[in-house]
Design a protein around this motif. Structure first.
Motif, short mmCIF file in Angstrom:
data_model
loop_
_atom_site.label_atom_id
_atom_site.label_comp_id
_atom_site.label_asym_id
_atom_site.label_seq_id
_atom_site.Cartn_x
_atom_site.Cartn_y
_atom_site.Cartn_z
N LEU A 32 19.64 39.94 1.25
CA LEU A 32 20.08 40.71 -0.09
C LEU A 32 21.29 41.10 0.05
CD1 LEU A 32 16.89 42.74 -0.30
CD2 LEU A 32 17.17 40.06 -0.96
N LEU A 33 22.51 39.99 -0.59
CA LEU A 33 24.14 40.14 -0.99
C LEU A 33 24.14 40.67 -2.12
CD1 LEU A 33 26.69 37.92 0.66
CD2 LEU A 33 26.85 39.19 -1.54
N PHE A 34 24.59 42.39 -1.88
CA PHE A 34 24.80 42.89 -3.29
C PHE A 34 26.54 42.47 -3.41
CE2 PHE A 34 21.57 46.47 -3.21
CZ PHE A 34 19.93 45.13 -3.27
N PRO A 35 27.13 42.15 -4.78
CA PRO A 35 28.08 41.64 -5.05
C PRO A 35 28.75 43.45 -5.79
CG PRO A 35 27.34 40.84 -6.50
CD PRO A 35 26.58 41.92 -5.81
N GLY A 36 30.31 43.31 -5.84
CA GLY A 36 30.93 44.46 -6.24
C GLY A 36 31.04 44.28 -7.88
N ARG A 37 31.88 45.11 -8.30
CA ARG A 37 32.23 44.87 -9.65
C ARG A 37 33.06 44.31 -9.97
NH1 ARG A 37 34.65 45.66 -14.46
NH2 ARG A 37 36.97 46.06 -13.13
N THR A 38 33.10 43.00 -11.26
CA THR A 38 33.49 41.75 -11.95
C THR A 38 32.70 40.62 -10.97
OG1 THR A 38 35.78 42.04 -10.12
CG2 THR A 38 35.72 43.24 -12.32
N GLU A 39 31.89 41.01 -10.08
CA GLU A 39 31.92 39.45 -8.94
C GLU A 39 30.71 38.65 -9.70
OE1 GLU A 39 34.17 40.58 -4.94
OE2 GLU A 39 31.59 41.63 -5.37
N TYR A 40 30.32 37.61 -8.56
CA TYR A 40 29.33 36.57 -9.34
C TYR A 40 28.78 36.08 -8.07
CZ TYR A 40 34.03 34.56 -9.32
OH TYR A 40 35.29 34.10 -8.58
N ALA A 41 27.98 35.45 -8.42
CA ALA A 41 27.53 34.39 -7.34
C ALA A 41 28.09 33.28 -6.72
CB ALA A 41 25.93 33.22 -7.68
N GLU A 42 29.23 32.61 -7.51
CA GLU A 42 30.10 31.67 -6.70
C GLU A 42 30.98 32.23 -5.86
OE1 GLU A 42 27.58 29.43 -10.32
OE2 GLU A 42 29.11 31.48 -9.64
N LYS A 43 31.54 33.43 -5.74
CA LYS A 43 32.02 34.20 -4.87
C LYS A 43 31.88 34.47 -3.61
CE LYS A 43 35.08 37.81 -4.92
NZ LYS A 43 36.29 39.86 -6.20
N LEU A 74 12.68 38.22 -6.68
CA LEU A 74 12.61 37.42 -6.40
C LEU A 74 12.80 36.19 -5.08
CD1 LEU A 74 13.74 34.07 -7.93
CD2 LEU A 74 15.85 34.23 -7.04
N ALA A 75 13.17 36.57 -4.00
CA ALA A 75 12.71 36.10 -2.96
C ALA A 75 11.58 36.41 -2.51
CB ALA A 75 13.70 37.38 -1.70
N GLU A 76 10.74 37.36 -2.64
CA GLU A 76 9.14 37.32 -1.85
C GLU A 76 8.96 35.92 -2.81
OE1 GLU A 76 7.81 40.23 -3.80
OE2 GLU A 76 8.42 41.82 -2.38
N ASP A 77 8.89 35.67 -4.45
CA ASP A 77 8.70 33.88 -5.34
C ASP A 77 8.69 33.13 -4.39
OD1 ASP A 77 7.34 36.70 -6.91
OD2 ASP A 77 8.66 36.07 -8.51
N LEU A 78 10.04 33.14 -3.75
CA LEU A 78 10.45 32.16 -2.99
C LEU A 78 10.12 31.98 -1.46
CD1 LEU A 78 14.23 31.67 -5.09
CD2 LEU A 78 11.96 30.26 -5.40
N ALA A 79 9.54 32.53 -1.01
CA ALA A 79 9.05 33.06 0.70
C ALA A 79 10.12 32.79 0.86
CB ALA A 79 7.97 32.10 0.28
N LEU A 80 10.95 33.36 0.61
CA LEU A 80 12.69 33.46 2.37
C LEU A 80 12.22 33.70 3.37
CD1 LEU A 80 15.68 33.61 -1.11
CD2 LEU A 80 14.93 31.72 -0.64
N PRO A 81 12.98 33.28 3.97
CA PRO A 81 12.27 33.56 5.35
C PRO A 81 13.02 35.42 5.58
CG PRO A 81 14.22 31.53 5.37
CD PRO A 81 14.16 32.25 3.82
N GLN A 82 11.47 35.43 6.24
CA GLN A 82 11.79 36.73 6.56
C GLN A 82 12.11 38.04 7.94
OE1 GLN A 82 10.40 39.37 4.74
NE2 GLN A 82 10.27 38.41 3.11
N PRO A 83 12.64 38.52 8.08
CA PRO A 83 13.40 39.09 7.84
C PRO A 83 14.01 40.18 6.82
CG PRO A 83 13.34 40.31 9.75
CD PRO A 83 12.93 39.05 9.82
N LEU A 84 14.29 41.02 5.52
CA LEU A 84 15.06 40.95 4.64
C LEU A 84 16.21 41.69 5.45
CD1 LEU A 84 13.38 41.25 1.54
CD2 LEU A 84 14.54 39.56 2.41
N TYR A 85 17.39 41.76 4.74
CA TYR A 85 18.68 42.81 5.51
C TYR A 85 19.80 42.91 4.42
CZ TYR A 85 17.32 40.45 10.34
OH TYR A 85 16.58 40.67 10.96
N LEU A 86 20.56 43.72 4.33
CA LEU A 86 21.34 44.26 3.11
C LEU A 86 22.76 44.25 3.85
CD1 LEU A 86 21.70 45.25 0.07
CD2 LEU A 86 21.98 47.84 1.66
N MET A 87 23.46 43.28 2.97
CA MET A 87 25.05 43.74 3.05
C MET A 87 25.77 43.39 1.57
SD MET A 87 27.31 40.23 4.54
CE MET A 87 27.24 40.47 6.29
#
Length: 311
Positions: A45-56, A110-123
Motif C-alpha cells: 500500500l503506497l501512500f503518496p505525499g501532498r501534491t502527488e498522484y498515482a503516475e508519479k 479495493l485491495a480486498e475486492d481485487l484479491a491482491l496478493p497477501q500479505p499487505l505492507y505499507l510504504m
C-alpha cells in the motif's frame, strides 16, 4: 465493482498492466487508485505525499515488482484526479486530517475486492507518512511499514512558526481557511523550480521526469496548501506526537539534506519505536524514492528485506 479510471501508463513508466479505478470514500468523495502487479510476495500500500498522484509512483512500482511485490496507490482527496473541494482546484485543502483515513479505508477495500496478493505492507512518503502513522495506530492490516521522509512535523523557520500557526488558526475563525498558506501560490513546486537548488532530488533525470509529468497532464498538478490544510496538518502532527508508537516493524528512511519536513520529530519518534529503525541516507533530498539509481536501489532493497522478514 470499482469502475475504471483514466490512467497515463506511458507517463507512469511502471510495470506492464498498470490500471486505475475510481473509489468512493465513506463520505462520498471520489478518489482514484492505481494498481500494478503481479506480486508473489505480497502487496504494498503506497501512500503518496501532498501534491502527488498515482503516475508519479510508476517507477517505484517497477522497483517493487522487481523484488516480488504488487503495488496499489491512491490519489488522496483534494489532489491528483480525486475530487477537489475548493473552487480554486489548485489549492491543496482538507478540513480535518482524519478525513484521509476514509481514503485509506477505501484503498484497503479495493485491495480486498481485487484479491491482491497477501500479505499487505505499507510504504508511505511525506504527508502519506503522517496519514500512514495514524492508520497504523488505528489498526491498518499490514505486516511491516517503510516510511520515506514522513511528515511528522512541518519544517517552518523558527522565526516564522508563531506567525504561521496563528494565521492558520485565525483563518478558520474568519472563514478564510481556503486561502493559500504564506509563501505559496497556485503553481506546483516542481513546475517552476529549477533543478539547481531544488529540495526534492539530486538526480537531474528524475527531476526532469517529474517536471515532464505535470507539463504533459496539468490536471495532475497541485499548488500550495491552504491555511486550513496547514492548521489541520499542524494539529495532526501535535496529536500524533503525544501518542506511543505502534508495534508494527518499521524502517524510516531520511535524507541527510532533508529540507521539506522537520527531521526532529522523526528522530524523536524512531528513538521510541519498538522494532523500528531510522536509516539516514547521506546527501539525499526529500524524495528518496526519486533519487539517484544507487540511493533508490538501496531504499527498495532495505524495504524488501524488512517485508520479507515479516511475511
Amino acid at each position: 465493482m470499482n469502475p475504471p479510471a483514466p490512467f497515463h501508463a506511458a507517463l507512469a513508466d511502471g510495470p506492464d498492466g498498470g490500471r486505475a479505478f475510481w473509489l468512493t470514500a465513506s463520505d462520498g468523495v471520489r478518489l482514484r487508485a492505481a494498481v500494478w502487479g503481479p506480486g508473489d510476495l505480497g502487496t504494498v500500500l503506497l501512500f503518496p505525499g501532498r501534491t502527488e498522484y498515482a503516475e508519479k509512483y510508476g517507477r517505484a512500482a517497477a522497483d517493487l515488482a522487481a523484488r516480488g511485490y504488487a503495488t496499489v496507490t491512491v490519489d488522496w482527496r483534494g489532489q491528483g484526479l480525486a475530487d477537489r473541494p475548493l473552487a480554486d482546484a489548485m489549492t491543496g485543502h482538507v478540513a480535518h486530517f482524519r478525513d484521509y483515513q476514509r481514503d485509506v479505508q477505501a484503498l484497503v477495500a479495493l485491495a480486498e475486492d481485487l484479491a491482491l496478493p497477501q500479505p499487505l505492507y505499507l510504504m508511505a512518503h511525506s504527508m502519506g507518512g503522517c496519514i500512514g502513522l495514524r492508520a497504523l495506530m488505528l489498526g491498518l492490516p499490514v505486516r511491516a511499514a517503510v516510511f520515506s521522509a514522513p511528515m511528522w512535523g512541518i519544517r517552518i523557520a523558527p522565526v516564522m512558526r508563531p506567525l504561521a500557526v496563528t494565521l492558520a488558526a485565525a483563518s478558520l475563525l474568519v472563514k478564510r481557511g481556503h486561502r493559500y498558506a504564506p509563501g505559496t501560490t497556485a503553481t506546483t513546486y516542481v513546475a517552476e523550480a529549477p533543478y539547481q537548488g531544488n529540495v526534492l532530488t539530486t538526480d537531474p533525470e528524475m527531476f526532469g521526469w517529474m517536471k515532464a509529468q505535470v507539463a504533459a497532464v496539468p490536471e495532475l498538478a497541485l499548488g500550495g496548501p491552504s491555511l486550513g490544510w496547514l492548521h489541520a496538518a499542524l494539529t495532526e502532527c501535535r496529536a500524533l506526537a503525544a501518542l506511543p508508537s505502534p508495534a508494527t516493524p518499521t524502517l524510516c528512511v531520511l535524507g541527510s539534506a532533508e529540507r521539506v519536513v522537520d527531521p526532529a520529530p522523526i528522530r524523536a519518534r524512531m528513538a521510541r519505536w519498538p522494532g523500528g529503525r531510522l536509516q539516514l541516507v547521506p546527501g539525499a533530498e526529500h524524495e528518496v524514492m526519486m533519487e539517484t539509481h544507487a540511493i533508490r536501489a538501496g531504499f527498495f532493497d532495505a524495504a524488501a528485506a524488512l517485508y520479507q522478514a515479516h511475511r
